[in-house]
Design an enzyme around this catalytic site. Sequence first.
Site, PDB file in Angstrom:
ATOM      1  N   GLU A  96     -47.285 -72.481  19.815  1.00  0.00           N
ATOM      2  CA  GLU A  96     -48.130 -73.665  19.882  1.00  0.00           C
ATOM      3  C   GLU A  96     -47.295 -74.931  20.052  1.00  0.00           C
ATOM      4  O   GLU A  96     -47.621 -75.814  20.860  1.00  0.00           O
ATOM      5  CB  GLU A  96     -48.989 -73.766  18.616  1.00  0.00           C
ATOM      6  N   CYS A 142     -50.115 -70.308  12.387  1.00  0.00           N
ATOM      7  CA  CYS A 142     -49.685 -70.158  11.005  1.00  0.00           C
ATOM      8  C   CYS A 142     -50.042 -71.397  10.185  1.00  0.00           C
ATOM      9  O   CYS A 142     -50.142 -72.507  10.704  1.00  0.00           O
ATOM     10  CB  CYS A 142     -48.190 -69.874  10.928  1.00  0.00           C
ATOM     11  N   CYS A 197     -48.107 -74.292  12.280  1.00  0.00           N
ATOM     12  CA  CYS A 197     -48.543 -74.585  13.644  1.00  0.00           C
ATOM     13  C   CYS A 197     -49.938 -75.210  13.668  1.00  0.00           C
ATOM     14  O   CYS A 197     -50.250 -76.011  14.548  1.00  0.00           O
ATOM     15  CB  CYS A 197     -48.538 -73.312  14.478  1.00  0.00           C
ATOM     16  N   ALA A 207     -28.209 -31.442  22.773  1.00  0.00           N
ATOM     17  CA  ALA A 207     -26.756 -31.282  22.872  1.00  0.00           C
ATOM     18  C   ALA A 207     -26.437 -29.811  23.067  1.00  0.00           C
ATOM     19  O   ALA A 207     -27.238 -28.928  22.715  1.00  0.00           O
ATOM     20  CB  ALA A 207     -26.059 -31.807  21.610  1.00  0.00           C
ATOM     21  N   THR A 216     -24.002 -38.675  13.293  1.00  0.00           N
ATOM     22  CA  THR A 216     -23.820 -39.318  14.597  1.00  0.00           C
ATOM     23  C   THR A 216     -22.651 -40.287  14.560  1.00  0.00           C
ATOM     24  O   THR A 216     -21.858 -40.368  15.515  1.00  0.00           O
ATOM     25  CB  THR A 216     -25.112 -40.046  15.002  1.00  0.00           C
ATOM     26  N   ASP A 219     -19.953 -39.018  17.235  1.00  0.00           N
ATOM     27  CA  ASP A 219     -20.018 -39.749  18.500  1.00  0.00           C
ATOM     28  C   ASP A 219     -19.268 -41.079  18.483  1.00  0.00           C
ATOM     29  O   ASP A 219     -19.002 -41.634  19.543  1.00  0.00           O
ATOM     30  CB  ASP A 219     -21.479 -40.018  18.875  1.00  0.00           C
ATOM     31  N   SER A 239     -25.264 -40.624   2.884  1.00  0.00           N
ATOM     32  CA  SER A 239     -25.473 -40.261   1.479  1.00  0.00           C
ATOM     33  C   SER A 239     -24.203 -40.336   0.641  1.00  0.00           C
ATOM     34  O   SER A 239     -24.223 -40.804  -0.496  1.00  0.00           O
ATOM     35  CB  SER A 239     -26.065 -38.841   1.393  1.00  0.00           C
TER      36      SER A 239
END
Length: 384
Positions: free
Chosen positions: A63, A89, A98, A180, A214, A218, A240
């Site tokens: 706006e 908002c 706004c 994969a 990963t 990778d 973890s």
Amino acid sequence: MSTLVHGDERSAAEEHLSIALQLATQGRLAPPPNPAVGCVLIAPDGTELGRGHTQQAGGPHAEVMALRDAAARGNRVQGATAYVTLEPCSHHGRTGPCCDALIAAGIAKVVATNTDPNPLVAGQGFARLRAAGIEVTVLDPTDPLPIESRELNIGFFSRMVRKTPWVRMKIAASLDGKTALPNGVSQWITGPEARADGHAWRARACAILTGIGTVLSDRPRLDVRLVETPRQPHLVVVDSQLETPLDSPIFVPGRKLFIYAATEDAAKTGALTAQGATVIYLPGLHADGRPTGKVDLTALLRDLGQREINELHVEAGHKLNGSLVREGLVDEFLVYLAPKLMGQGADMANFGPLTELSQALPLTFQSTTMVGPDLRILARVSQR
């Protein structure tokens, strides 16, 4: 709430709102964690006075951008109608309300596609506009434009309503579903067009999630490189045992990195923190209270919601993918299928085994699109 009238007025409103939605879509990469919003200001005689879309977080909303555009064109907006793709908002966040800007500018009418799901707004913006004498019209939520507007901001609506991000799992696989080879080789199953398209989906997300497997195998960067983007999504790693190497490419100055762990280790936490990571301890528990040794993925999503993550883009291996599917935490799948067969190898997601077909995860195809030689499938988890 009122709906648009039929006839010429409805047709004109839909035209202006369609333009506002196009603006929001064009600028969708910048605003997160704010929603992507577009606004068009129209004079009583139908002349466009200004237009704009929400900028990066902390910048002006749609706006205000439209009001600035009108001023730059030398157009007066008093008595004009603001067509906007979300309720203006009404609270002080990173920017001012706004709705106050529209009131101060002398806007006579506001037409919006949706009510803001943010509890800090949720109709209060419309109420403030009406209290100031501004006519407010909101489309029926079942109309196409409101639906399209919500789809554009599906992660924002998810975070506001469910308090968790919208989880999209990206998978690149062969036609027989292998991600994969048995020896772990996966680069590249799909073609360059699909890889660039995948980066475009990365760019729209607030964060990318992967697992420690990963990260170790990778050594990925998991950033947006193949398309232009005004910002890089945050990175989330499920680790973890806090095994993330300190020399991993995922450490990028200025980029937020969240590492979720199940085991506390002060020395490792300190080293990772010194590298710029934020380490969060969220251990999972069995029903009897014993630790599982793994991260509580449901709690992880709740935590990311509190950290203003709207869309979470998952690029992980079959184990973490399987855990997310098994726990019912995936909302949709973004799958790129290459026209090749690989036979044995890693699957898309390791979960089950199932004993009945009725236990299979039901999906609804949202779209199927050729991207270069590969097939892109967007499939959403169906309501059971």
